[in-house]
Design a protein around this motif. Sequence first.
Motif, PDB file in Angstrom:
ATOM      1  N   PRO A  70       2.623 -15.131  -0.415  1.00  0.00           N
ATOM      2  CA  PRO A  70       2.336 -14.139   0.634  1.00  0.00           C
ATOM      3  C   PRO A  70       1.110 -13.289   0.327  1.00  0.00           C
ATOM      4  N   GLU A  71       0.398 -12.908   1.401  1.00  0.00           N
ATOM      5  CA  GLU A  71      -0.762 -12.039   1.296  1.00  0.00           C
ATOM      6  C   GLU A  71      -0.544 -10.797   2.156  1.00  0.00           C
ATOM      7  N   ASN A  72      -0.960  -9.659   1.649  1.00  0.00           N
ATOM      8  CA  ASN A  72      -0.884  -8.416   2.401  1.00  0.00           C
ATOM      9  C   ASN A  72      -1.840  -8.479   3.595  1.00  0.00           C
ATOM     10  N   ASN A  78      -1.703  -2.048   7.446  1.00  0.00           N
ATOM     11  CA  ASN A  78      -0.759  -1.367   6.555  1.00  0.00           C
ATOM     12  C   ASN A  78      -1.280  -0.012   6.109  1.00  0.00           C
ATOM     13  N   THR A  79      -0.347   0.897   5.838  1.00  0.00           N
ATOM     14  CA  THR A  79      -0.674   2.271   5.463  1.00  0.00           C
ATOM     15  C   THR A  79       0.158   2.670   4.243  1.00  0.00           C
ATOM     16  N   PRO A  80      -0.076   3.877   3.686  1.00  0.00           N
ATOM     17  CA  PRO A  80       0.801   4.375   2.621  1.00  0.00           C
ATOM     18  C   PRO A  80       2.228   4.642   3.120  1.00  0.00           C
ATOM     19  N   LEU A 117       0.821  -1.208   0.000  1.00  0.00           N
ATOM     20  CA  LEU A 117       0.000   0.000   0.000  1.00  0.00           C
ATOM     21  C   LEU A 117       0.850   1.251   0.000  1.00  0.00           C
ATOM     22  N   GLY A 118       2.155   1.078   0.249  1.00  0.00           N
ATOM     23  CA  GLY A 118       3.046   2.229   0.313  1.00  0.00           C
ATOM     24  C   GLY A 118       4.488   1.789   0.200  1.00  0.00           C
ATOM     25  N   GLY A 142       3.158   5.333   9.550  1.00  0.00           N
ATOM     26  CA  GLY A 142       1.970   5.772   8.839  1.00  0.00           C
ATOM     27  C   GLY A 142       0.727   5.836   9.695  1.00  0.00           C
ATOM     28  N   LEU A 143       0.709   5.155  10.834  1.00  0.00           N
ATOM     29  CA  LEU A 143      -0.417   5.207  11.757  1.00  0.00           C
ATOM     30  C   LEU A 143      -0.251   6.393  12.712  1.00  0.00           C
ATOM     31  N   PRO A 144      -1.347   6.938  13.251  1.00  0.00           N
ATOM     32  CA  PRO A 144      -1.235   8.071  14.177  1.00  0.00           C
ATOM     33  C   PRO A 144      -0.404   7.702  15.404  1.00  0.00           C
ATOM     34  N   GLY A 145       0.527   8.584  15.766  1.00  0.00           N
ATOM     35  CA  GLY A 145       1.399   8.280  16.893  1.00  0.00           C
ATOM     36  C   GLY A 145       2.043   9.513  17.472  1.00  0.00           C
ATOM     37  N   TYR A 146       3.163   9.294  18.176  1.00  0.00           N
ATOM     38  CA  TYR A 146       3.829  10.375  18.903  1.00  0.00           C
ATOM     39  C   TYR A 146       5.000  10.962  18.130  1.00  0.00           C
ATOM     40  N   GLY A 147       5.484  10.255  17.103  1.00  0.00           N
ATOM     41  CA  GLY A 147       6.659  10.750  16.410  1.00  0.00           C
ATOM     42  C   GLY A 147       6.879  10.045  15.095  1.00  0.00           C
ATOM     43  N   GLY A 148       8.133   9.635  14.837  1.00  0.00           N
ATOM     44  CA  GLY A 148       8.463   8.963  13.590  1.00  0.00           C
ATOM     45  C   GLY A 148       7.817   7.593  13.537  1.00  0.00           C
TER      46      GLY A 148
END
Length: 469
Positions: A220-222, A228-230, A202-203, A250-256
């Motif tokens: 393999p399957e995603n 998964n995110t972009p 996806l990214g 790619g998910l909401p979080g606190y930093g990198g």
Amino acid sequence: MRKLPVIVLFFFIIPGLFTSVTTQKELNHILNFDSLWKIEHDTIGLINLIEADSFDLTILQPSSGVQFYKDGIVFLSMTKNEEKMLPDQISFGGLEAYFAIPEDSVLGKHLIFSPWSSFSYPCEAITFSPSFNTMYFTKLNKKKSREKIYKAIFTSNDKNQAGWLSEIIPLDFCTDNATYSHPTLSADEKMLIFASDRQGTLGGMDLFITRSDDNKWSSPENLGMLINTPGNEFFPFLDSDNNLFFSSDGLPGYGGYDIFTCKFNGENWDKPINLSHRINTANDDIAFTINKTDGKSAFYTRRQNTGKTEMQLFRVAINNKVADSNPLTISYIFNGKPEFKVVSTEEKMVANVKLVEVEPEKPAKPLVMVDTIKSVPEEKKVINDTIVYKVQILSSTAPKGKYQITVNNKLYDTEEYYYLREYRHTIGEFKSFSDAVKFQNDCRKSGYSVAFVVVFKNNIRSLDPKLFK
């Protein structure tokens, strides 16, 4: 050394729910885990039982962390720092994987991970079968200049030295020019999750799953858009209940990169949960791994996301006041009680193992374990339980018969038994687990770095945790 603040608190911040805890009775009351965890799914209360602090171990590239192995961890170090172990390499030094048992905030004595077959690959990017006889790991494929996943078997060479023997080609699905990295194996050895930028992402890097069918891995399957995110999803880890931990930018979080977990529901994984500010920061928090033996300790790495390569290892533990007297685990804190029991391959095999007598060969072999159920003659049935502890030093795909090895300048005869499709070699015989552990440590000091204690109940290999005390 930077320290992550450690807060030992027993004050839950759900308004009006609890007040400060001062007595064991009150502590036991709030640790009615099932009801407490259901109060709020984002672990507002239970995360306060976690302590995290920096650990004194330098993380060397290409590693980004460490991995649990038996009762210790595996990590990369320079051989020039291990003068007593590899004197022929002191002048120049080299990168090598070592094994050690963690203490409070440092490592104990280091032992080389694979004495006769060098291992210098990312240590957080390896995963073991429950019996620790099979390993999947990541290494750079020189022809394709991409990381691929390889399989290795713990066995012995013609000099009776134990080590890891790697297959020379990667797993079947690693055939294209994509990157395949950081495998993690499920407890039943039926699922392998890894990070890849193969077709279907996806990214950047996504998490994929392959399933074992008749000793072959499926296409393999995603893992899908819920996980998964972009962006990039990396460093997957499956605990003993198949709950998934991984890092994502790619998910909401606190930093990198933040560390997330998804509860396994029996078929797939639920929505990712952020491991909270107790673990995640504005920097990259990656390579989370849990000790599958008891679930009460973990490691992860914090990496500066400012372009620097500086990395700091952190150790996670449950507050001492509850860790020893309650069934709480790190995974439970974030995922709650498992909805079902995951049975490992080894546990399934043990349930089917029977004692049989093998026709004498040259040299003659003792009673052995087999993988299939066979009837036991009435006269061979044992009425009273007999518990015997031995120290296993290596395994092999072919029988070796009896031979002698030296431990602490004393000769010992080996014994051989067949278990889970391999021949296992043990020495010593003890009535107590503590005596066997002492001898295990002597074996490791004598060069058998992965020696470990096995227990037999009425001549049958047992995994009963009550016997390992």
